[in-house]
Design a protein around this motif. Structure first.
Motif, PDB file in Angstrom:
ATOM      1  N   GLU A  34      10.643 -19.530 -26.475  1.00 23.47           N
ATOM      2  CA  GLU A  34       9.787 -20.672 -26.785  1.00 23.47           C
ATOM      3  C   GLU A  34       9.501 -21.578 -25.601  1.00 23.47           C
ATOM      4  O   GLU A  34       8.479 -22.260 -25.578  1.00 23.47           O
ATOM      5  N   VAL A  35      10.394 -21.603 -24.625  1.00 21.21           N
ATOM      6  CA  VAL A  35      10.192 -22.502 -23.482  1.00 21.21           C
ATOM      7  C   VAL A  35       9.824 -21.724 -22.216  1.00 21.21           C
ATOM      8  O   VAL A  35       8.863 -22.058 -21.523  1.00 21.21           O
ATOM      9  N   SER A  36      10.568 -20.653 -21.930  1.00 20.06           N
ATOM     10  CA  SER A  36      10.232 -19.833 -20.757  1.00 20.06           C
ATOM     11  C   SER A  36       9.020 -18.939 -21.014  1.00 20.06           C
ATOM     12  O   SER A  36       8.371 -18.487 -20.073  1.00 20.06           O
ATOM     13  N   GLY A  37       8.711 -18.671 -22.293  1.00 15.09           N
ATOM     14  CA  GLY A  37       7.564 -17.831 -22.621  1.00 15.09           C
ATOM     15  C   GLY A  37       7.785 -16.364 -22.318  1.00 15.09           C
ATOM     16  O   GLY A  37       6.843 -15.641 -21.995  1.00 15.09           O
ATOM     17  N   CYS A  38       9.026 -15.903 -22.446  1.00 18.55           N
ATOM     18  CA  CYS A  38       9.370 -14.519 -22.125  1.00 18.55           C
ATOM     19  C   CYS A  38       9.966 -13.821 -23.344  1.00 18.55           C
ATOM     20  O   CYS A  38      10.300 -14.453 -24.345  1.00 18.55           O
ATOM     21  N   LEU A  39      10.089 -12.503 -23.248  1.00 15.85           N
ATOM     22  CA  LEU A  39      10.683 -11.709 -24.314  1.00 15.85           C
ATOM     23  C   LEU A  39      12.191 -11.639 -24.102  1.00 15.85           C
ATOM     24  O   LEU A  39      12.650 -11.096 -23.100  1.00 15.85           O
ATOM     25  N   PRO A  40      12.993 -12.183 -25.027  1.00  9.57           N
ATOM     26  CA  PRO A  40      14.453 -12.143 -24.871  1.00  9.57           C
ATOM     27  C   PRO A  40      15.020 -10.792 -25.290  1.00  9.57           C
ATOM     28  O   PRO A  40      14.683 -10.264 -26.347  1.00  9.57           O
TER      29      PRO A  40
END
Length: 260
Positions: A34-40
């Motif tokens: 939600e903040v970094s905009g990456c796939l965890p």
């Protein structure tokens, strides 16, 4: 377009005291998504299942999470004592080698709590087994009682070097953070720059000198309320920018560039 992948270093523990699992806290995945905009992507931190070479190819960046077990003191040349607590040698084997590889390649990582300590040890530094036992230090450990909100309550200031990397990332020279750790940096590694301290002198923010990529690490837990906290949000946003740059064309986004 697919999001860049952030490998979240998982922790091993027993579910219901009998079922072994690899897991990561939901607040870590929330912060990355939600903040970094990456796939965890949670990584099983055990060299029986993954290699550093594979992780570097599959993931664009790495989140070095907190965890109850501590880095084994043999990793920084000291004998094990009861004060050092529990260990996870499998995670040590994956995370320490991964950090060194990322520093060399310029591949971004962000270290949190145990991850902060791993960065220092991987780069040749050492740790105190128990900060609260040192003269003049406060108790940095998680409160034993209370709600999760109370455990992650903001409890002390961290002061950054004026004009330094963290000052530029945060837009402030002093911030208020939570604190949930027992161990801490004793001697920084030769390239480890301590860029922020608690008021009692405990190192709280570091990066690696002359590294080609993003190498920030903090001793607190910014993943808590990351989307809304004014300290956590810029940290994860800058990390996300570095991961996207790497994913796009293998560009190493230096920490000073990420802070601009």
């Amino acid at each position: 377009m697919a999001r860049p992948v952030v490998g979240i270093i998982g922790n091993s523990y027993l579910l219901n005291d009998q079922y072994p699992v690899h897991a990561g806290g939901q607040m870590n995945t929330e912060a990355i998504a939600e903040v970094s905009g990456c796939l965890p992507l949670i990584v099983p931190s055990d060299p029986r299942f993954v290699s550093v070479e594979e992780l570097l190819e599959v993931c664009d960046g790495f989140l070095l999470t907190g965890g109850r077990p501590n880095v084994h003191p043999e990793e920084y040349g000291e004998p094990e004592t009861e004060a050092h607590g529990a260990f996870d040698r499998a995670r040590d084997a994956v995370a320490l080698a991964l950090i060194r590889a990322c520093v060399a390649r310029g591949q971004p990582f962000l270290g949190l709590c145990r991850g902060f300590q791993e960065v220092n040890v991987a780069m040749g530094g050492s740790l105190y087994p128990e900060i609260r036992d040192l003269p003049g230090r406060m108790n940095h450990r998680m409160p034993p009682d209370g709600t999760i909100e109370e455990k992650f309550e903001l409890r002390h200031d961290v002061r950054f070097t004026e004009g330094g990397v963290f000052h530029r990332v945060m837009g402030a020279s002093k911030v208020l953070t939570n604190t949930l750790h027992g161990q801490g940096i004793k001697a920084p590694g030769p390239r480890v720059v301590v860029d922020g301290h608690a008021d009692d002198g405990t190192p709280e923010a570091i990066y690696i000198k002359d590294a080609p990529g993003f190498t920030l690490a903090v001793q607190w837990h910014p993943e808590w309320n990351a989307a809304n906290d004014p300290v956590s949000r810029p940290l994860f946003e800058h990390f996300g920018a570095a991961v996207r740059a790497w994913a796009a064309d293998g560009s190493a986004l230096p920490v000073m560039t990420a802070a601009q």
